[in-house]
Each structure stands twice: as C-alpha cells, then as structure tokens.
Design an enzyme around this catalytic site. Sequence first.
Site, PDB file in Angstrom:
ATOM      1  CE1 TYR A   1      -3.622  -2.709   0.655  1.00 17.33           C
ATOM      2  CE2 TYR A   1      -1.794  -3.379   2.659  1.00 17.33           C
ATOM      3  CZ  TYR A   1      -3.038  -3.818   1.877  1.00 17.33           C
ATOM      4  OH  TYR A   1      -3.726  -5.058   1.977  1.00 17.33           O
TER       5      TYR A   1
ATOM      6  CG  ASP B   1     -10.818  -4.508   1.337  1.00 22.36           C
ATOM      7  OD1 ASP B   1     -11.274  -3.737   2.073  1.00 22.36           O
ATOM      8  OD2 ASP B   1      -9.841  -4.216   0.544  1.00 22.36           O
TER       9      ASP B   1
ATOM     10  CD1 TRP C   1     -10.489  -7.388   4.900  1.00 22.54           C
ATOM     11  CD2 TRP C   1     -10.687  -7.266   7.118  1.00 22.54           C
ATOM     12  NE1 TRP C   1      -9.801  -6.213   5.407  1.00 22.54           N
ATOM     13  CE2 TRP C   1      -9.933  -6.312   7.069  1.00 22.54           C
ATOM     14  CE3 TRP C   1     -10.962  -7.353   8.645  1.00 22.54           C
ATOM     15  CZ2 TRP C   1      -9.419  -5.290   7.955  1.00 22.54           C
ATOM     16  CZ3 TRP C   1     -10.489  -6.304   9.570  1.00 22.54           C
ATOM     17  CH2 TRP C   1      -9.787  -5.668   8.934  1.00 22.54           C
TER      18      TRP C   1
ATOM     19  CD  GLN D   1     -10.137   3.089   4.008  1.00 20.82           C
ATOM     20  OE1 GLN D   1      -9.581   3.709   4.310  1.00 20.82           O
ATOM     21  NE2 GLN D   1     -10.059   1.737   3.423  1.00 20.82           N
TER      22      GLN D   1
ATOM     23  CB  SER E   1      -9.362   7.340   4.408  1.00 21.12           C
ATOM     24  OG  SER E   1     -10.237   8.029   5.313  1.00 21.12           O
ATOM     25  CD1 TRP E   2      -9.466   2.316   6.989  1.00 20.34           C
ATOM     26  CD2 TRP E   2     -10.639   1.850   8.674  1.00 20.34           C
ATOM     27  NE1 TRP E   2      -9.768   0.897   6.824  1.00 20.34           N
ATOM     28  CE2 TRP E   2     -10.480   0.521   7.902  1.00 20.34           C
ATOM     29  CE3 TRP E   2     -11.353   1.872   9.721  1.00 20.34           C
ATOM     30  CZ2 TRP E   2     -10.908  -0.681   8.384  1.00 20.34           C
ATOM     31  CZ3 TRP E   2     -12.275   0.640  10.177  1.00 20.34           C
ATOM     32  CH2 TRP E   2     -11.896  -0.671   9.335  1.00 20.34           C
ATOM     33  CG  ASP E   3      -4.862   2.248   6.344  1.00 18.48           C
ATOM     34  OD1 ASP E   3      -4.210   1.149   6.741  1.00 18.48           O
ATOM     35  OD2 ASP E   3      -5.772   2.098   5.828  1.00 18.48           O
TER      36      ASP E   3
ATOM     37  CD  GLU F   1      -2.528  -6.208   4.817  1.00 23.00           C
ATOM     38  OE1 GLU F   1      -3.243  -5.617   4.313  1.00 23.00           O
ATOM     39  OE2 GLU F   1      -1.576  -7.077   4.274  1.00 23.00           O
TER      40      GLU F   1
END
Length: 470
Positions: free
Chosen positions: A66, A206, A398, A145, A71-73, A441
């Site tokens: 990445y 995701d 996920w 996000q 954004s939310w990261d 991660e």
Amino acid sequence: MSTGAAGPSGLGAPPADDPDGSPAPRAGVPARPAPAGHLADLRRLAIATLDANWEHDHTVPSRTLYPHQWSWDSAFIAIGLAHVRPDRAWRELRTLFAAQWADGRVPHIVFNPTLRVGSYFPGPEFWGSAGAEGAPAAATSGIVQPPVHAQAAWLVHRRAPSEASAQALRWLYPRLVAQQRYLTGRRDVGGAGLAAIVHPWESGLDNSPAWDAPMAAVPADAAVMRAYRRHDTAHADAAHRPTDLDYARYVAIVASYRDSRYTDQALAGWHPFLVECPLFNAALGAAEQALARIAAVVGADPGPHRDRAARITEAVVRRLYDPVTGTFHPRDLRTDRLVPARTVLGLMPLILPDLPGRQVRAVLTEACSARFGLAPRMPRPLPTHDRSAPDFEPLRYWRGPSWMNTNWLLWRGLRAHHRPDLAAGLRQSMLALVATGGCHEYFHPDTAAGLGSAAFSWTASLLLDTLAEG
C-alpha cells in the site's frame, strides 16, 4: 446518553445503568500483564515500523502492498503517532483532509504523484477523479472509509493538550463536520438516518463474508481481471487475498460509480451495491461524540453533535440489531434484509458509548461465545468471522484472520462499557499477536502467525496506544 465527556476509552463517557433497571456489566479478573522488558521491545518495534513508513507528509500503510495514503489507516496511525511523534500525527490528518472533496467526502486513497503509473492497482488512472465535480487537485479515489477521524483527532489532542493542538483542532473541526454532513446527508439512501456504503472497500473489511450476499447480485466474470495486473498478489500469497471473482465485482462496482462521476443522486435507482454497515455507522455515531468534545475546545456548540449521536445510535439499534441472533448485521438496501453472516462487524457498535444496556449485554454474549472467543484470558486471537461458520477461512484477509484495528475498536468499547476484565484479556491477546507475528497486517486466528504485509503501520500505531493505555 453520554454528556460528551471523555471516558477511559476516549470514545465517550461510560453509560449509566440501563433505564430498565438492569445494571451495566462489571469487571472480573484481569489478565496477567506482560514483563516490562518485553513491552519495551514491542514499543521499539512499533516506532521503527512507523518511522520506516513515513513519507514526507504522511505514513504509508506498507511500503510494498500500500504505497499511497489510505483514509482510515491515517486516522489509526495518527493515534499511535501521538505517543511518539505528535507533530507527525497532526500532519498525517492535515495531509489527508487537504484532499477532501467539496461535498465533504474524504477519499479512501490519496495517491502519491511521484510513483509511476501502474505501480498500484487500481491506481489514479482507473479512478479518474479529475473528471468528477468537486474533486480536489490531488488524484484520489472516489469512495470513502469508516469515519474514525474525529475520534482520532480527539485522541491526539487528549494525549498532549496544548495551544498548538487546539489550533490543529480548529483547522480540522469544520472539515470533520463536512465529512459527517456528507455521510448523514447524501449517503442516507435508506432514509433512516444511517449512511450507506457503496462499495465493500468503504467498510474497510473488503472481502468479509458479510458482503457475499450483496456482492453475489453484482454481475461479474473473473476473466475480466486478465486485463489488469493486481498489485496485492505480487506481494502476498494469493491464497491470503480476495479472489479474482471478488476483484471483478469490486471493479464493476467502482465502474458504476465512476461512470456516474461519483454522484450520490438517486443511488437506489441505479447503483448495484448499497449496504448499511454496523461498523461504519457505529463510527459515524462515535464521531459525533468526539465532535461534541472537540466543539467544546474550539468554541462551537457541542449540543447538536450530542443530539445527532443519540439519533445515530437509535437508528443503528433499530435498523441493524437482530434480537433473534443477539448481534448486529449489515442491512442490504437492495433487498431490505439483514445479512445473516456473523462477523466482527456485529461487535463494533460497542464503540457507541450510549448503546443501550440490552444491546451491550447481547454483544458481549456474542463476543464471548465460541464464535469469537473473547475472555479474560484468551488462548486464541479474536477472529473477524464466526469460527464455527462453514465459510470461515483462517488465512484469507477479512474472512477469519485477526486484525489489530478491529481488536482495538472492541477493546475501547469494552473499557467504555465497564468490562476491564475482558478488555485486559483482549489487550494481552493483541500484544501477543505482535510478539508472535511482528507488526504484520493481519494474523492467523489460531497461531497468531503474521500474514499480509510484514511492516504494517496501523498494527504498529495501535500497538503503541495499547501499550500506553494498558
């Protein structure tokens, strides 16, 4: 409901006993703490990971998988940076919000213009944000996000309050308000006071099994992906990532939104994926609680934020709670039905400080069941999907693995709702993840082996916050 004062979690004051007279859950036996030297080693690893991923005005989630700003990261990263690099924490948020769209949306990716075309898929040439009305000068995606940014801003300020941090809040406050206005206005497709997500990527989870049913209605062929080069499977085992059929549907959903120039007008009439997500809307309500506290610092009226927080919590319970299963589920607006999958999304409304006691108790029962295994002492990490489900996959993104950010959100919620025994057990499990697998991660939900990127920023950042708040 909460008065807006910060409780021990920073997400709001703990609720009083439920109005029906039942007491809120209370504490039990805390988990055994880790040795101080071990914790110092974890802290050094986290700081080194964040320093290595710093990119002049923001932090990349990972140098390999990445390479842009997410954004939310960035919100989660700012929370950890506040403990060690507070100036960077504010710069992280400021850089992200500098790319906010005119309508208030905060894009889920802000692209680094110095990277070559084709270095990431889907890249800026795929999203085509420049052709959309109100897009910023920077190349971005067109989706969003979960709105965890107001909570992040409050926690960064609370870590070291100063005139400089108050000034940073004054700059961010109207932008955070615009973000909320966009989500509660243009995205209220169901008309019930909740925001709809228009893509699984907007949930942050995701390929969660929660999206299988809504995604199945999106026409797609895995062969479509032959025209593209996936970046993720070049850096991680394909067996650990979303499938090509998943990606074909992701591409089809983006194309639908992009070809309409990212308009939100009459979405119900044409867009193929519309879902009210428990995590996304719990974050929306918690953001109003955080904005009430920020408003008090910057000289604005906190009252409207508290009122909106109460309305969002009520709508989350009314629209997404299933009294039969005793947990929260996404609502597919295409069918107006709750999605049956039992995932970690169903536990996330615990971050709402004014969640009614009946739902708090139900979520705790679900979390402590064999499906998720929350306990004061946890022999295995908390998974992101029901362990007993036939589609549980311990390696695939996920669909089973344990993630630091959902653990952290649940940990905060447990502390806000008077369960330090369970919070301590989850905290020890989170520390064990990194001690076993490094700042990966995500992690195998049985062995805690590291999966995905080997140096992941929000794992490092939330580890720092977990260490500091333990």
